[in-house]
Motif scaffolding. Sequence first.
Motif, mmCIF file in Angstrom:
data_model
loop_
_atom_site.group_PDB
_atom_site.id
_atom_site.type_symbol
_atom_site.label_atom_id
_atom_site.label_comp_id
_atom_site.label_asym_id
_atom_site.label_seq_id
_atom_site.Cartn_x
_atom_site.Cartn_y
_atom_site.Cartn_z
ATOM 1 N N ALA A 57 0.671 -1.245 -0.117
ATOM 2 C CA ALA A 57 -0.122 -0.142 -0.108
ATOM 3 C C ALA A 57 0.720 1.307 -0.210
ATOM 4 O O ALA A 57 0.768 2.100 -0.681
ATOM 5 C CB ALA A 57 -0.757 0.077 1.037
ATOM 6 N N ILE A 58 1.925 1.188 0.762
ATOM 7 C CA ILE A 58 2.889 2.318 0.858
ATOM 8 C C ILE A 58 3.524 2.775 -0.586
ATOM 9 O O ILE A 58 3.734 3.790 -0.900
ATOM 10 C CB ILE A 58 3.703 2.110 2.016
ATOM 11 C CG1 ILE A 58 2.845 2.469 3.446
ATOM 12 C CG2 ILE A 58 4.772 3.365 1.997
ATOM 13 C CD1 ILE A 58 3.906 1.946 4.756
ATOM 14 N N TYR A 59 4.037 1.600 -0.928
ATOM 15 C CA TYR A 59 4.937 1.525 -2.300
ATOM 16 C C TYR A 59 3.836 2.115 -3.189
ATOM 17 O O TYR A 59 4.197 3.072 -4.116
ATOM 18 C CB TYR A 59 5.203 0.435 -2.760
ATOM 19 C CG TYR A 59 6.073 0.044 -3.700
ATOM 20 C CD1 TYR A 59 7.258 0.345 -3.869
ATOM 21 C CD2 TYR A 59 5.609 -0.294 -4.991
ATOM 22 C CE1 TYR A 59 8.214 0.214 -4.936
ATOM 23 C CE2 TYR A 59 6.438 -0.503 -6.205
ATOM 24 C CZ TYR A 59 7.727 -0.072 -6.252
ATOM 25 O OH TYR A 59 8.402 -0.435 -7.191
ATOM 26 N N LYS A 60 2.703 1.648 -3.185
ATOM 27 C CA LYS A 60 1.508 2.118 -4.602
ATOM 28 C C LYS A 60 1.270 3.502 -4.090
ATOM 29 O O LYS A 60 1.271 4.237 -5.294
ATOM 30 C CB LYS A 60 0.317 1.061 -4.126
ATOM 31 C CG LYS A 60 -0.707 1.824 -5.270
ATOM 32 C CD LYS A 60 -1.877 0.518 -4.984
ATOM 33 C CE LYS A 60 -2.987 0.960 -6.008
ATOM 34 N NZ LYS A 60 -4.420 0.016 -5.702
ATOM 35 N N VAL A 61 1.154 3.994 -2.950
ATOM 36 C CA VAL A 61 0.864 5.608 -2.891
ATOM 37 C C VAL A 61 1.891 6.272 -3.178
ATOM 38 O O VAL A 61 1.918 7.430 -3.945
ATOM 39 C CB VAL A 61 0.624 5.734 -1.174
ATOM 40 C CG1 VAL A 61 0.373 7.371 -1.077
ATOM 41 C CG2 VAL A 61 -0.915 5.145 -1.038
ATOM 42 N N ILE A 62 3.291 5.886 -3.185
ATOM 43 C CA ILE A 62 4.570 6.633 -3.230
ATOM 44 C C ILE A 62 4.635 6.617 -4.853
ATOM 45 O O ILE A 62 4.811 7.668 -5.529
ATOM 46 C CB ILE A 62 5.629 6.017 -2.581
ATOM 47 C CG1 ILE A 62 5.698 6.357 -1.385
ATOM 48 C CG2 ILE A 62 7.065 6.434 -3.466
ATOM 49 C CD1 ILE A 62 6.746 5.280 -0.344
#
Length: 79
Positions: A57-62
């Motif tokens: 999720a964090i990777y996707k947002v970044i």
Amino acid sequence: MGEWKEVLLWCWIVNYGVLLLWFVVLTAFRERLYNLHGRWFPLSRESFDQMHYMSMAIYKVIVIVFFLVPWIVLEFVIR
């Protein structure tokens, strides 16, 4: 500026490919990955799944914030 649009678009595509590969590998080899990481870190299955889900999720947002949004902005600015 056209070169920047192309670079940002390709960065977005490659990073989404990495995210998709991560999902496929995790889905296909979840037990093996859990056993491998379990040798190094004391993780429950729930915390292992949660760690990967949150990391994805964090990777996707970044990726969205740093590649897709600037590409969209350049699309509007250049027109």
